[in-house]
Design a protein around this motif. Sequence first.
Motif, PDB file in Angstrom:
ATOM      1  N   ALA A   7       0.835  -1.198   0.000  1.00 44.54           N
ATOM      2  CA  ALA A   7       0.000   0.000   0.000  1.00 44.54           C
ATOM      3  C   ALA A   7       0.871   1.249   0.000  1.00 44.54           C
ATOM      4  O   ALA A   7       1.836   1.344   0.750  1.00 44.54           O
ATOM      5  N   THR A   8       0.545   2.164  -0.870  1.00 47.65           N
ATOM      6  CA  THR A   8       1.241   3.451  -0.876  1.00 47.65           C
ATOM      7  C   THR A   8       0.728   4.298   0.285  1.00 47.65           C
ATOM      8  O   THR A   8      -0.247   3.942   0.943  1.00 47.65           O
ATOM      9  N   ARG A   9       1.361   5.448   0.482  1.00 47.60           N
ATOM     10  CA  ARG A   9       0.948   6.320   1.579  1.00 47.60           C
ATOM     11  C   ARG A   9      -0.528   6.717   1.431  1.00 47.60           C
ATOM     12  O   ARG A   9      -1.283   6.684   2.387  1.00 47.60           O
ATOM     13  N   GLU A  11      -2.856   5.164  -0.209  1.00 42.97           N
ATOM     14  CA  GLU A  11      -3.710   3.994   0.022  1.00 42.97           C
ATOM     15  C   GLU A  11      -3.853   3.729   1.513  1.00 42.97           C
ATOM     16  O   GLU A  11      -4.932   3.420   2.002  1.00 42.97           O
ATOM     17  N   LYS A  12      -2.747   3.868   2.238  1.00 46.17           N
ATOM     18  CA  LYS A  12      -2.811   3.658   3.686  1.00 46.17           C
ATOM     19  C   LYS A  12      -3.738   4.679   4.345  1.00 46.17           C
ATOM     20  O   LYS A  12      -4.500   4.344   5.244  1.00 46.17           O
ATOM     21  N   GLU A  13      -3.638   5.920   3.881  1.00 44.35           N
ATOM     22  CA  GLU A  13      -4.538   6.952   4.408  1.00 44.35           C
ATOM     23  C   GLU A  13      -5.982   6.567   4.168  1.00 44.35           C
ATOM     24  O   GLU A  13      -6.833   6.697   5.040  1.00 44.35           O
ATOM     25  N   HIS A  14      -6.233   6.109   2.947  1.00 44.41           N
ATOM     26  CA  HIS A  14      -7.599   5.717   2.608  1.00 44.41           C
ATOM     27  C   HIS A  14      -8.060   4.555   3.498  1.00 44.41           C
ATOM     28  O   HIS A  14      -9.165   4.573   4.029  1.00 44.41           O
ATOM     29  N   LEU A  15      -7.185   3.564   3.679  1.00 41.17           N
ATOM     30  CA  LEU A  15      -7.542   2.411   4.495  1.00 41.17           C
ATOM     31  C   LEU A  15      -7.876   2.825   5.922  1.00 41.17           C
ATOM     32  O   LEU A  15      -8.805   2.308   6.532  1.00 41.17           O
ATOM     33  N   SER A  16      -7.109   3.788   6.443  1.00 39.48           N
ATOM     34  CA  SER A  16      -7.401   4.174   7.822  1.00 39.48           C
ATOM     35  C   SER A  16      -8.702   4.978   7.899  1.00 39.48           C
ATOM     36  O   SER A  16      -9.414   4.898   8.889  1.00 39.48           O
ATOM     37  N   HIS A  48      -6.845  -1.329  -2.903  1.00 40.97           N
ATOM     38  CA  HIS A  48      -7.060  -0.874  -1.534  1.00 40.97           C
ATOM     39  C   HIS A  48      -8.186   0.150  -1.451  1.00 40.97           C
ATOM     40  O   HIS A  48      -8.640   0.480  -0.374  1.00 40.97           O
TER      41      HIS A  48
END
Length: 109
Positions: A7-9, A11-16, A48
Amino acid sequence: MAKKKVATRLEKEHLSKVASLGCLVCQRPANVHHIRPVGLGMGMRSSHYQTIPLCREHHQGQFSIHNCKQEFEAMYGTEHEMLQKTLKEIENIEEANNFFNYNKGENNG
Ligand SMILES: [Zn+2]
Ligand SMILES: [Zn+2]
């Protein structure tokens, strides 16, 4: 050959953000569930961005999207309906944040 998808940054933001919405069914603290992409071959990893928040019970419990997918979808809507709902909620939150920042700016100005 296949590279593991990290996951890119963003994508990680979106996941959280997705997880922070809480379970779509019961609003309890949630994990993200990756939905099965439409129109892609078997074995394709879903993105993601195609994720919905579900608590442990509704994700992998006795009555969950993993264990009773058909009944679960009949009751709460399909994965894709839940995805639309999730994205809409994130959009609403972001709009509210923008609105808030905008007003803050005005007050300061
Ligand atoms: Zn739940
Ligand atoms: Zn899952």
